[in-house]
Structures are given as structure tokens and as C-alpha cells.
Scaffold this active site. Structure first.
Site, short mmCIF file in Angstrom:
data_model
loop_
_atom_site.label_atom_id
_atom_site.label_comp_id
_atom_site.label_asym_id
_atom_site.label_seq_id
_atom_site.Cartn_x
_atom_site.Cartn_y
_atom_site.Cartn_z
N ASP A 142 -4.09 -0.82 4.72
CA ASP A 142 -4.18 -1.35 6.28
C ASP A 142 -4.42 0.09 6.32
O ASP A 142 -5.61 0.41 6.61
CB ASP A 142 -2.99 -1.23 6.20
CG ASP A 142 -2.85 -3.74 6.71
OD1 ASP A 142 -3.72 -4.27 6.42
OD2 ASP A 142 -1.71 -3.89 5.88
N GLU A 182 -8.45 -5.87 -0.70
CA GLU A 182 -9.52 -5.32 -0.02
C GLU A 182 -9.99 -4.37 0.14
O GLU A 182 -11.68 -4.67 -0.70
CB GLU A 182 -8.73 -6.06 1.22
CG GLU A 182 -10.81 -5.39 2.38
CD GLU A 182 -10.26 -5.71 4.30
OE1 GLU A 182 -10.68 -5.31 5.34
OE2 GLU A 182 -9.17 -6.64 3.89
O1 TRH Z 1 -2.82 -2.42 -1.69
P1 TRH Z 1 -3.31 -3.32 -1.30
O2 TRH Z 1 -2.81 -4.47 -1.97
O3 TRH Z 1 -3.72 -3.46 0.34
C1 TRH Z 1 -4.08 -5.18 0.84
C2 TRH Z 1 -4.76 -5.74 1.21
O4 TRH Z 1 -5.18 -4.84 1.93
C3 TRH Z 1 -4.88 -6.81 1.43
O5 TRH Z 1 -5.96 -7.40 2.31
C4 TRH Z 1 -3.83 -6.70 2.92
O6 TRH Z 1 -2.94 -7.95 3.54
C5 TRH Z 1 -2.60 -7.04 2.02
O7 TRH Z 1 -2.49 -5.16 1.05
C6 TRH Z 1 -0.72 -6.46 3.43
O8 TRH Z 1 -5.12 -2.95 -2.07
P2 TRH Z 1 -6.26 -2.92 -1.45
O9 TRH Z 1 -6.95 -3.18 -0.05
O10 TRH Z 1 -6.70 -2.27 -2.73
O11 TRH Z 1 -6.31 -1.05 -1.22
C7 TRH Z 1 -5.32 -0.25 -1.46
C8 TRH Z 1 -5.76 1.09 -1.04
O12 TRH Z 1 -5.19 2.58 -2.10
C9 TRH Z 1 -7.72 1.48 -1.68
O13 TRH Z 1 -7.66 2.55 0.01
C10 TRH Z 1 -7.55 2.81 -2.37
C11 TRH Z 1 -5.91 2.91 -2.22
N1 TRH Z 1 -5.92 3.73 -3.76
C12 TRH Z 1 -6.00 4.92 -3.55
O14 TRH Z 1 -6.86 5.88 -2.70
N2 TRH Z 1 -5.21 5.75 -5.20
C13 TRH Z 1 -4.46 5.12 -6.36
O15 TRH Z 1 -4.28 6.01 -7.15
C14 TRH Z 1 -4.45 3.28 -5.81
C15 TRH Z 1 -4.11 3.20 -6.75
C16 TRH Z 1 -5.16 3.02 -4.95
#
Ligand code: TRH
Length: 466
Positions: free
Chosen positions: A21, A336
Site C-alpha cells: 500500500d 503488487e
Molecule cells: O509487501 P507486499 O506483500 O504488499 C502486498 C500487496 O501490495 C498486496 O496487493 C496487498 O493487498 C497486500 O500487501 C496487503 O508486496 P509489494 O506490493 O511488492 O510491496 C512491497 C514494497 O516494498 C514495494 O514497494 C517494494 C518495497 N521494498 C523496498 O522498497 N525495499 C526492499 O528491500 C523490499 C524487500 C521491498
């Protein structure tokens, strides 16, 4: 001719769980600010999660500027009913007084399209709370555009303030990403509420008839330069905390696999397949993510285990995260935002999709895979990685005699291994893997030809300020 005033916007983000999010909202806020010149306020209810992606964020600050975006701590206590919130005399009681001090006496506000002017006039001479940054001198009235991320409901007092405006803000509900066909029919629909306010539904997606995906203007060019620059890649690995030994293995030809999946990912099957490659693998995983990684590695034979180096690294900011994906041979991503970023990497990926009831996520996964043009084997691997039936567990092993009580379990284990081998075969079949690399790059280019999500939303802003 004087430049037209910049579009102003409020983005509301509730961190339900995980990081998706805030990841999406943070990228969108920065995109609108940096590429469209918008003045963006980002309201976030969980600065702790936000700080994992943006380490320079002050999690105690009530309001702060970060990368030209104003970040506001959106505390639930500020969700006062409109009657309280619209009355300045009650503001001192609200735990988040500065949030509502600008929203004084809406009843007098006949035209709030120039919110700051009206709020300046109604601001109490001395603010009852100290705030944390110069930015907090600006009162918090609704702006030209309100973006509600994932139906998170802006505070009631804020919606009441929107309602009082002669020209209410353009109100956009930013939905979750999907590759399913139906979103094309829903993207851009308007819905009128009983109070007369209208919301527009914006669906991010992979096709031209959706809102598109978040993609910074120069992203693919920057990626291409980075992918061609071994020194920049090594410097990035150093910055991210990858130790020298692992970097030396990478420089010597080891494959890089990033791991950002949910805890139930079938890592043993994945590692079993990667172990068959003719080159070693450096696994890069953030601390706390994929907690069974170590045990899955330990379950391998000694020869297979020797094929891997595991690097646990801290969470890194978005820019570094993107670059890690760019330099990897295979990215295991989830949710996402990381899926989208792995797509832009133009490299093979396994998407561990966020699980939903009734296996609805399998349909979403299939819808995505059907668009990619990847080899069938890549689709099989992605389905298997999500527990969706891929290669049947049909063992060709001879039927064991009923006298052997251990036989069924042994047969099951054998069947599973055989199915895993078949499902993830392309990871060690170099020719098919190369095909996947080419297709992954091609699909990234295909989607990048569509308009990006920030540009879609920026268009709504133009209409708001017309
Ligand atoms: O964290 P997520 O599993 O988020 C999920 C999805 O958004 C899903 O649609 C939602 O319903 C649920 O949460 C509640 O995975 P996502 O979407 O890939 O988000 C991870 C974020 O973290 C992304 O913006 C990338 C960021 N990130 C970093 O910036 N640095 C890091 O080292 C890592 C591992 C991730």
C-alpha cells in the site's frame, strides 16, 4: 504569460499489512511531484512501515517534507466526526489538532477552491500544538485532487470539507492492480455518492485501456545503462550490504536470485531446480522475509547446498530495490508493487501472488501469465510456485507392495520431487531460460509503450484545474 498554478493533491494511504500500500502510494506521490509538478500531501497511518522503504523518514514527525512530498502522519484519532472537526473550538481536543486546525468553520466557506486563502483567514492566531516542520504552517484543507488508495476512506471531517467546497476536488479511488479483462470496463467509471460527491475509479493495469502502471519517465533507459555497467552493479551490491565474498562469486559468473516472497513459498522445490544449473546461485533476501530459506537450503544434499550463497540484507530504499531487481537473473517477487518493478527489470520472474479466499488469486495469476507471451514452461513454474496445479503429480513409479508401510509416504515424496523437477525444469534448462529472458524483456517493452499510471492520474488533475 504566468505559469498556471500547480495542481495540488492529497493521497490517503492506510497500511493494511505488508508494504504494498505504502509502496504504491509513495511512488505515485513522488511521480506526481517530480514529473507533473504537483504539490502532493501524502497521508499515511503507519510511518513505521513507510520508514522501511524510506529510511530518512522521521517516524515521529507529524508533518515533514520528503523528496518534495509533504508526508502527514494520519492518525485514527484525527477521524473526528464532521461536527467536531469543523468546529475550531473543538480542535484543541483532537489528538491530531494540526490536522484539523485548518479546517475551521466550514459553514462560512462558500468557495474553498482556493483553500489556503480561506483557511488562512480562519486559522487561530496561535496554534495550540507545535508541529514539526515549516510545512505545517499550511492549513490542511482539501485540495484539487483527492486520491484514496485502495478504498481506504479519507477521514469523515475531510470528506465533509470536500462537500462544502463550491468545486469539490476530483476524487479518485485508486484500485488494486489486476491483469483481468473486466478492469478495462471499470477503469474510469464515475460513481455518485448519496451526498452528491463523485468518485472516479482508477484501475492500474497492463493494457492501454486501464490506468497503466507506475513507471518513471526515464526508468527503462536508466535500467539499460545500469544493466550494462558492471561497476555500478557491484557498487549497488556493496551499498545494499552484500558481502565481498558473494560479490566475488557474482563477478565470477554466479547467478543472482532475489527472494521477496510470502512465508509459504515452495523454496525447496525452487532451490532443488536452481541447484541443477551449471553455475552457482547467490540468493539475496531481506532479513525476515522468506524465513524458511535457511531450512530449505539445509534440506539439500551437500553437493546441491554448495551451489548457493545466501545473503541476508536489510530492507533497502525503492531506488536500490529496483536496481537489485535489474541486476538479478531471476526475481522472486510478491504482492503488487514488487511485481511491477520486476516486470520493468525485463528479467524472468516468479510472482508469489498475495493469497485470497477461494483461490481467486490463481485466476489473477493466470490472467497475468496469459498476457506475458512467456514460454509455457515459465507459466508452469509460476503456477507451481503458487500452489496452482501445474504438472500433475502422476508418478510413473511401480506400485509398491502393500506389505511395506513406508511405501506410500516414500512414493508421495518421490512424486513430489518428480513434479517439482518438471514444474521448475526451465530454471536449469539454459535454452528455455534464455527464451524466457528474451520474452521477459519483450513484455516489459510492450507494457512500457502504454501510458503510465502517474500520467493517467495527472490528466484528472488537469481537468480539476481547468
Ligand atoms: O509487501 P507486499 O506483500 O504488499 C502486498 C500487496 O501490495 C498486496 O496487493 C496487498 O493487498 C497486500 O500487501 C496487503 O508486496 P509489494 O506490493 O511488492 O510491496 C512491497 C514494497 O516494498 C514495494 O514497494 C517494494 C518495497 N521494498 C523496498 O522498497 N525495499 C526492499 O528491500 C523490499 C524487500 C521491498
Amino acid at each position: 504569460m504566468p505559469a498556471p498554478p500547480a495542481t495540488t493533491a492529497d493521497i490517503f494511504c492506510r497500511v493494511v499489512d505488508n508494504f504494498g500500500d505504502i509502496g504504491v502510494c509513495w511512488r505515485l506521490a513522488r511521480g506526481l511531484s517530480a514529473e507533473h509538478g504537483w504539490h502532493v500531501r501524502l497521508w499515511v497511518d503507519d510511518l513505521g512501515s513507510f520508514a522501511r522503504l524510506a529510511p530518512t523518514l522521521d517516524i515521529h514527525a507529524h508533518r515533514q517534507m520528503l523528496d518534495a512530498v509533504e508526508v502527514i502522519a494520519w492518525r485514527d484519532a484525527a477521524l473526528a466526526p464532521p461536527s467536531d472537526a469543523l468546529d475550531a473550538s473543538d480542535a484543541s481536543d483532537a489528538s491530531d489538532a494540526s490536522d484539523i486546525s485548518g479546517a475551521t468553520d466550514m459553514s462560512d466557506a462558500t468557495d474553498m477552491s482556493d483553500a489556503s486563502e480561506i483557511s488562512d483567514a480562519s486559522r487561530p492566531p496561535e496554534r495550540s500544538r507545535t508541529t514539526d516542520s515549516p510545512a505545517s504552517a499550511e492549513p490542511l484543507m482539501p485540495r484539487d485532487v483527492v486520491i484514496e488508495a485502495f478504498a481506504c476512506d479519507p477521514p469523515a471531517w475531510f470528506v465533509a470539507a470536500m462537500h462544502c467546497m463550491a468545486t469539490p476536488p476530483v476524487w479518485i479511488n485508486l484500485e488494486y492492480l489486476s491483469a483481468e479483462d473486466w478492469i478495462e470496463g471499470c477503469h474510469g467509471l464515475h460513481s455518485r455518492r448519496s451526498d452528491g460527491l463523485e468518485k472516479i475509479f482508477c484501475f492500474p493495469g497492463f493494457t492501454a485501456n486501464t490506468g497503466g502502471l507506475l513507471r518513471e519517465r526515464d526508468l527503462l533507459r536508466t535500467r539499460d545503462r545500469f544493466q550494462a555497467d558492471a561497476n555500478a552493479q557491484d557498487a549497488l551490491l556493496t551499498t545494499c550490504g552484500v558481502p565481498e565474498g558473494a560479490r566475488a562469486r557474482i563477478a565470477g559468473g554466479a547467478a543472482v536470485v532475489t527472494l521477496f516472497c510470502y512465508p509459504d513459498a515452495p523454496l525447496q522445490a525452487l532451490f532443488g531446480a536452481l541447484a541443477q544449473r551449471d553455475r552457482p546461485t547467490v540468493l539475496i533476501a531481506p532479513h525476515g522475509v522468506a524465513p524458511h530459506t535457511e531450512s530449505a537450503l539445509d534440506a539439500l544434499s551437500a553437493v546441491e547446498r554448495a551451489q548457493f550463497v545466501l545473503c541476508r540484507i536489510p530492507f533497502v530504499p525503492h531506488e536500490h530495490f529496483d536496481r537489485l531487481l535489474w541486476l538479478a537473473d531471476l526475481n522472486v517477487v510478491r504482492g503488487e508493487d514488487s511485481l511491477v518493478r520486476a516486470l520493468w527489470a525485463g528479467r524472468p520472474l516468479l510472482w508469489h501472488i498475495y493469497p485470497q479466499d477461494d483461490a481467486a488469486h490463481h485466476m489473477k495469476l493466470d490472467a497475468f501469465l496469459a498476457r506475458t507471451g512467456w514460454p509455457d514452461a515459465a507459466r508452469v513454474a509460476n503456477r507451481a510456485f503458487n500452489g496452482a496445479a501445474s504438472v500433475a503429480h502422476a508418478s510413473k513409479a511401480p506400485v509398491d507392495t502393500p506389505e511395506d508401510p513406508a511405501a506410500p509416504a516414500a512414493r508421495d515424496a518421490r512424486d513430489t520431487r518428480a513434479a517439482d523437477r518438471a514444474n521448475f525444469a526451465l530454471l536449469h534448462d539454459e535454452a528455455t531460460f534464455r527464451e524466457w529472458q528474451t520474452a521477459a524483456k519483450r513484455y516489459a517493452d510492450t507494457v512500457a509503450a502504454h501510458r503510465d499510471l502517474a500520467a493517467t492520474i495527472a490528466d484528472y488533475g488537469v481537468r480539476a484545474t481547468d
